[in-house]
Scaffold this motif. Structure first.
Motif, PDB file in Angstrom:
ATOM      1  N   GLY A  80       0.417  -1.022   0.047  1.00 57.16           N
ATOM      2  CA  GLY A  80       0.610  -0.300   0.036  1.00 57.16           C
ATOM      3  C   GLY A  80       0.355   1.506  -0.264  1.00 57.16           C
ATOM      4  O   GLY A  80       0.743   2.261  -0.037  1.00 57.16           O
ATOM      5  N   VAL A  81       2.215   0.896   0.115  1.00 58.24           N
ATOM      6  CA  VAL A  81       3.112   1.990   0.073  1.00 58.24           C
ATOM      7  C   VAL A  81       3.758   2.286  -1.338  1.00 58.24           C
ATOM      8  O   VAL A  81       4.614   1.583  -1.389  1.00 58.24           O
ATOM      9  N   SER A  82       4.038   3.202  -1.794  1.00 57.03           N
ATOM     10  CA  SER A  82       4.767   3.633  -3.353  1.00 57.03           C
ATOM     11  C   SER A  82       5.526   4.437  -3.215  1.00 57.03           C
ATOM     12  O   SER A  82       5.711   5.659  -2.666  1.00 57.03           O
ATOM     13  N   HIS A  83       6.907   3.795  -3.297  1.00 61.38           N
ATOM     14  CA  HIS A  83       7.563   4.549  -2.567  1.00 61.38           C
ATOM     15  C   HIS A  83       8.392   5.777  -3.590  1.00 61.38           C
ATOM     16  O   HIS A  83       8.716   5.857  -4.591  1.00 61.38           O
ATOM     17  N   VAL A  84       9.166   7.030  -3.353  1.00 57.86           N
ATOM     18  CA  VAL A  84       9.449   8.444  -3.596  1.00 57.86           C
ATOM     19  C   VAL A  84      10.959   8.756  -2.759  1.00 57.86           C
ATOM     20  O   VAL A  84      10.752   8.223  -1.393  1.00 57.86           O
ATOM     21  N   ASP A  85      11.881   9.337  -3.620  1.00 54.56           N
ATOM     22  CA  ASP A  85      13.097   9.135  -3.580  1.00 54.56           C
ATOM     23  C   ASP A  85      13.050  10.878  -2.418  1.00 54.56           C
ATOM     24  O   ASP A  85      12.459  11.483  -3.427  1.00 54.56           O
ATOM     25  N   PRO A  86      13.380  10.501  -1.729  1.00 56.32           N
ATOM     26  CA  PRO A  86      13.767  11.965  -0.978  1.00 56.32           C
ATOM     27  C   PRO A  86      14.728  12.655  -1.594  1.00 56.32           C
ATOM     28  O   PRO A  86      16.035  11.956  -1.846  1.00 56.32           O
ATOM     29  N   GLU A  87      14.970  14.315  -1.559  1.00 50.92           N
ATOM     30  CA  GLU A  87      16.402  14.299  -2.074  1.00 50.92           C
ATOM     31  C   GLU A  87      17.333  14.757  -1.301  1.00 50.92           C
ATOM     32  O   GLU A  87      18.373  14.618  -2.133  1.00 50.92           O
ATOM     33  N   THR A  88      17.723  13.830  -0.106  1.00 48.19           N
ATOM     34  CA  THR A  88      18.557  14.118   0.663  1.00 48.19           C
ATOM     35  C   THR A  88      18.303  12.661   0.738  1.00 48.19           C
ATOM     36  O   THR A  88      17.547  11.628   1.214  1.00 48.19           O
ATOM     37  N   ASP A 115      14.466  11.428  10.855  1.00 54.43           N
ATOM     38  CA  ASP A 115      13.332  11.793  11.372  1.00 54.43           C
ATOM     39  C   ASP A 115      13.412  13.500  10.163  1.00 54.43           C
ATOM     40  O   ASP A 115      11.785  13.733   9.944  1.00 54.43           O
ATOM     41  N   LYS A 116      13.797  13.659   9.661  1.00 57.71           N
ATOM     42  CA  LYS A 116      14.043  14.894   9.046  1.00 57.71           C
ATOM     43  C   LYS A 116      13.117  15.020   7.296  1.00 57.71           C
ATOM     44  O   LYS A 116      12.678  15.451   6.356  1.00 57.71           O
ATOM     45  N   VAL A 117      13.625  13.365   6.716  1.00 56.80           N
ATOM     46  CA  VAL A 117      13.385  12.761   5.258  1.00 56.80           C
ATOM     47  C   VAL A 117      12.314  11.793   5.736  1.00 56.80           C
ATOM     48  O   VAL A 117      11.735  11.584   4.630  1.00 56.80           O
ATOM     49  N   PHE A 118      12.258  10.882   6.367  1.00 54.17           N
ATOM     50  CA  PHE A 118      11.551   9.740   6.176  1.00 54.17           C
ATOM     51  C   PHE A 118      11.865   9.379   7.691  1.00 54.17           C
ATOM     52  O   PHE A 118      11.994   9.353   8.972  1.00 54.17           O
ATOM     53  N   LYS A 119      10.122   8.267   7.350  1.00 55.19           N
ATOM     54  CA  LYS A 119       9.618   7.599   8.965  1.00 55.19           C
ATOM     55  C   LYS A 119      10.253   6.192   8.598  1.00 55.19           C
ATOM     56  O   LYS A 119       9.509   6.013   7.371  1.00 55.19           O
ATOM     57  N   TYR A 120      10.301   5.300   9.877  1.00 58.05           N
ATOM     58  CA  TYR A 120      10.533   4.297   9.949  1.00 58.05           C
ATOM     59  C   TYR A 120       8.977   3.182  10.168  1.00 58.05           C
ATOM     60  O   TYR A 120       8.181   3.712   9.866  1.00 58.05           O
ATOM     61  N   ASP A 121       8.795   1.606   9.180  1.00 57.27           N
ATOM     62  CA  ASP A 121       7.530   0.833   9.338  1.00 57.27           C
ATOM     63  C   ASP A 121       6.541   1.911   9.138  1.00 57.27           C
ATOM     64  O   ASP A 121       5.732   1.715   9.909  1.00 57.27           O
ATOM     65  N   ILE A 122       6.940   2.962   8.097  1.00 58.38           N
ATOM     66  CA  ILE A 122       4.643   3.317   7.988  1.00 58.38           C
ATOM     67  C   ILE A 122       4.773   1.780   7.133  1.00 58.38           C
ATOM     68  O   ILE A 122       3.145   1.550   7.165  1.00 58.38           O
ATOM     69  N   ILE A 123       4.648   0.673   6.599  1.00 55.73           N
ATOM     70  CA  ILE A 123       4.141  -0.035   6.501  1.00 55.73           C
ATOM     71  C   ILE A 123       4.576  -1.647   7.819  1.00 55.73           C
ATOM     72  O   ILE A 123       5.616  -1.306   8.072  1.00 55.73           O
ATOM     73  N   LYS A 124       3.711  -2.598   7.335  1.00 54.09           N
ATOM     74  CA  LYS A 124       3.863  -3.300   8.224  1.00 54.09           C
ATOM     75  C   LYS A 124       3.963  -4.808   8.167  1.00 54.09           C
ATOM     76  O   LYS A 124       4.466  -4.937   7.283  1.00 54.09           O
ATOM     77  N   MET A 139       1.774   7.770  -1.385  1.00 52.86           N
ATOM     78  CA  MET A 139       3.489   8.136  -1.213  1.00 52.86           C
ATOM     79  C   MET A 139       4.484   8.168  -0.608  1.00 52.86           C
ATOM     80  O   MET A 139       4.242   9.768  -0.103  1.00 52.86           O
ATOM     81  N   GLU A 140       5.082   8.114  -0.028  1.00 46.22           N
ATOM     82  CA  GLU A 140       5.920   8.507   0.282  1.00 46.22           C
ATOM     83  C   GLU A 140       7.350   7.822   0.594  1.00 46.22           C
ATOM     84  O   GLU A 140       7.214   6.068   0.191  1.00 46.22           O
ATOM     85  N   PRO A 141       8.570   8.479   1.256  1.00 49.76           N
ATOM     86  CA  PRO A 141       9.697   6.835   1.050  1.00 49.76           C
ATOM     87  C   PRO A 141       9.244   6.002   2.501  1.00 49.76           C
ATOM     88  O   PRO A 141       8.885   6.064   3.596  1.00 49.76           O
ATOM     89  N   ASN A 142       9.900   4.178   1.727  1.00 46.33           N
ATOM     90  CA  ASN A 142       9.290   3.349   2.175  1.00 46.33           C
ATOM     91  C   ASN A 142      10.715   2.302   2.944  1.00 46.33           C
ATOM     92  O   ASN A 142      11.123   2.134   1.956  1.00 46.33           O
ATOM     93  N   VAL A 143      10.310   2.689   3.735  1.00 47.79           N
ATOM     94  CA  VAL A 143      11.711   2.288   4.823  1.00 47.79           C
ATOM     95  C   VAL A 143      11.637   1.509   5.956  1.00 47.79           C
ATOM     96  O   VAL A 143      10.488   1.790   6.880  1.00 47.79           O
ATOM     97  N   LEU A 144      12.001  -0.213   5.668  1.00 45.51           N
ATOM     98  CA  LEU A 144      11.378  -1.239   6.896  1.00 45.51           C
ATOM     99  C   LEU A 144      12.694  -1.083   7.974  1.00 45.51           C
ATOM    100  O   LEU A 144      13.726  -1.030   7.650  1.00 45.51           O
ATOM    101  N   ASN A 145      12.546  -1.311   8.983  1.00 48.34           N
ATOM    102  CA  ASN A 145      13.486  -1.047   9.925  1.00 48.34           C
ATOM    103  C   ASN A 145      14.091  -2.629  10.109  1.00 48.34           C
ATOM    104  O   ASN A 145      12.690  -3.185  10.933  1.00 48.34           O
ATOM    105  N   ALA A 146      15.027  -3.117  10.632  1.00 55.96           N
ATOM    106  CA  ALA A 146      15.362  -3.970  10.709  1.00 55.96           C
ATOM    107  C   ALA A 146      16.298  -4.829  11.700  1.00 55.96           C
ATOM    108  O   ALA A 146      17.287  -3.706  11.278  1.00 55.96           O
ATOM    109  N   THR A 147      16.725  -5.668  11.917  1.00 56.24           N
ATOM    110  CA  THR A 147      17.254  -5.565  13.274  1.00 56.24           C
ATOM    111  C   THR A 147      18.927  -6.245  13.253  1.00 56.24           C
ATOM    112  O   THR A 147      18.196  -7.386  12.373  1.00 56.24           O
TER     113      THR A 147
END
Length: 553
Positions: A373-381, A393-402, A414-422
């Motif tokens: 459900g999230v379409s990735h877009v590349d931020p300027e940074t 935190d000024k560029v993207f949020k972690y784990d907006i998808i589950k 549409m937003e940057p799509n980043v998963l956080n992994a251990t």
């Protein structure tokens, strides 16, 4: 004084040994320009590297240091990515918009990375916008050092074959089509090493074989949209390596090569001494597009190749059954994933299951592709640089998808799509395809174990059908229509790593995400520092450099 002199001489001698003992360096200077060629008989703009299309091959051995100085003489920002090369602790060299600032027109940037014991067949390509649709790709092979034996005799020669579908429109025209909300539609043809071929026997031979000798053919699908079937008229192909892993050596008459995938075959010149066609054709399409190239026997007097081309198989069930025949060669000393390197992946407890579903929808009247459900877009940074500078935190949020996809597939954001992994956890990823087309997925920075592909939807009880013994470690996996694929891997490579659809149209319109694998300590044992020559852009431009990682952290 004499004692001091002797100590200095000893130190210098040791330093000399250390310098001489360093792994070899290979240096390349690439001039990236536009040119006009006619791959399908129509003049069009292409991307050349040192005047070549496809680009020059990188031929290296394990542990070599690769240094590529890229001069961008295009009118657009540019980056290269190294498809399948595991950048250990070094996502700074990935060459993707999420990890690197682009090389601006009229400037240059030097990539520096080391290939480890990932002996096998790979390719590179431009990663920004729709540049890949204009070329800029080339073969990359990692050979075995003499100390590491391979499970077959040295071939007489080693040939790289880049196959892929192709459009006659320029990359900028294709980009405008996608930006307007439309789809690209059907490609115009298929290329083999930048040529479509004419099945009339009049083409010059692409490769020549000596009767009785055996040759290695490395076949990669560098295309944009379609899976392809590759075959050689009248010849068997013995599979020996798949994306950096040696395989059980089964013999095939043809091979389905999905987007982003590479295979190595041994082919013996054991037929009548004449010309034969190599054939690449689209799979799972209503109208089949075909390219040919001539393979000639040296001193052959048997005449031209037969115009009767070998046919490709029909249906995706055949392709699924072929996938099930691939097995890892557990007796070979290499190639193997590094540093995972364990044959016992089936005995490791899974700590996390992530299900990724590809979807398509319209947003503001324009076509977009998404993951969960999230379409990735590349931020300027770039994401990785923002993380390194402490301003994520000024560029993207972690784990907006589950880890589980949403129930509705017709709504996307549409937003940057980043998963956080251990770091260093063993995880399972399920790719579930609810569409009617074959999908292909690539994961940067890792090799993974594809333990199953099956029709239908995934559920935990499907694990009883997993191959937990000898799945071939690789970095790209196909998912058939209305089917799912399961992979397993250890997140042991710190960095920011891209998971993407290998279909360029889908990738450009958002069907990708990044996985951030952070080491608990800012330690050089886990990840390298930002290179001194790194390009900076976006919010970090002009900011002071963060404290570097250290070995003792």
């Amino acid at each position: 004084m004499r004692r001091v002199t002797l100590v200095l001489v000893s130190l210098l001698s040791c330093l000399s040994v250390l310098v001489r003992g360093e792994d070899p360096y290979l240096f390349f200077t690439w001039n990236v320009t536009y040119g006009t060629l006619s791959p399908l008989g129509v003049p069009q703009q292409v991307i050349l590297i040192n005047g070549e299309f496809p680009g020059p091959k990188i031929n290296c051995s394990s542990n070599n240091n690769i240094v590529v100085n890229v001069f961008n003489n295009l009118d657009e920002p540019f980056l290269f990515t190294w498809n399948g090369i595991q950048q250990r602790k070094n996502s700074w060299q990935e060459g993707l918009p999420g990890t690197n600032c682009p090389i601006l027109p009229g400037t240059n940037y030097t990539y520096h990375f080391q290939v480890k014991d990932q002996i096998g067949s790979y390719f590179y390509y431009p990663s920004m916008g729709m540049h890949k649709a204009a070329g800029g790709f080339g073969g990359l092979r990692v050979n075995s050092r003499l100390l590491i034996p391979v499970p077959f005799a040295d071939p007489e020669d080693d040939y790289t074959i880049l196959i892929g579908d192709w459009y006659t429109k320029s990359h900028s025209a294709l980009k405008k089509i996608l930006d307007s909300g439309r789809t690209l539609g059907r490609p115009d043809g298929v290329l083999i090493n930048g040529k479509s071929g004419k099945p009339d026997g009049n083409d010059e031979p692409m490769f020549t074989m000596i009767p009785g000798k055996t040759y290695r053919y490395r076949v990669c699908n560098v295309g944009l949209k379609n899976s392809l079937n590759f075959r050689i008229q009248g010849h068997d192909m013995k599979l020996v390596e798949l994306e950096g892993s040696h395989t059980v050596q089964n013999v095939y008459q043809s091979m389905d090569v999905h987007l982003g995938q590479c295979y190595s075959f041994l082919v013996t010149a054991d037929q009548e001494a004449k010309d034969y066609y190599m054939v690449a054709s689209t799979r799972f399409t209503k109208s089949v597009l075909t390219a040919t190239a001539i393979m000639r026997y040296a001193n052959g007097k048997g005449g031209p190749a037969s115009p009767a081309l070998p046919e490709a198989p029909a249906g995706w069930a055949w392709s699924l059954n072929q996938f099930r025949t691939f097995r890892w060669n557990l007796t070979a000393s290499a190639a193997r994933p590094n540093p995972q390197g364990s044959y016992h992946y089936g005995q490791i407890n899974i700590t996390r299951t992530i299900k990724l579903v590809n979807t398509a929808a319209t947003l503001d009247g324009k076509l977009r592709y998404a993951v969960n459900g999230v379409s990735h877009v590349d931020p300027e940074t770039p994401l990785k640089i923002a993380e390194y500078y402490g301003i994520a935190d000024k560029v993207f949020k972690y784990d907006i998808i589950k880890d589980e996809p949403p129930t509705s597939e017709d709504k996307i954001t549409m937003e940057p799509n980043v998963l956080n992994a251990t770091f260093r956890t063993f995880i399972e990823i399920i790719f579930e395809n609810h569409e009617k087309s074959v999908q292909s997925w690539h994961l940067d920075g890792y090799s993974f174990f594809p333990v199953a592909i099956e029709p239908g939807t995934w559920s935990p009880e499907k694990r009883k059908n997993y191959n937990l013994l000898d799945a071939v470690s690789r970095h790209t996996i196909q998912v058939y229509p209305k089917s799912w694929a399961a992979i397993m891997l250890t997140f042991d490579n710190a960095g920011m790593w891209n998971v993407r659809s290998a279909a360029l149209e889908r990738q450009y319109l958002g069907q990708q995400l990044y996985i951030s694998v952070l080491s608990p300590a800012r330690s050089l044992r886990d990840e390298y520092n930002l290179p001194d020559n790194s390009l900076l852009c976006g919010l970090v431009k002009g900011m002071p450099m963060p404290p570097p990682y250290s070995i003792g952290a």
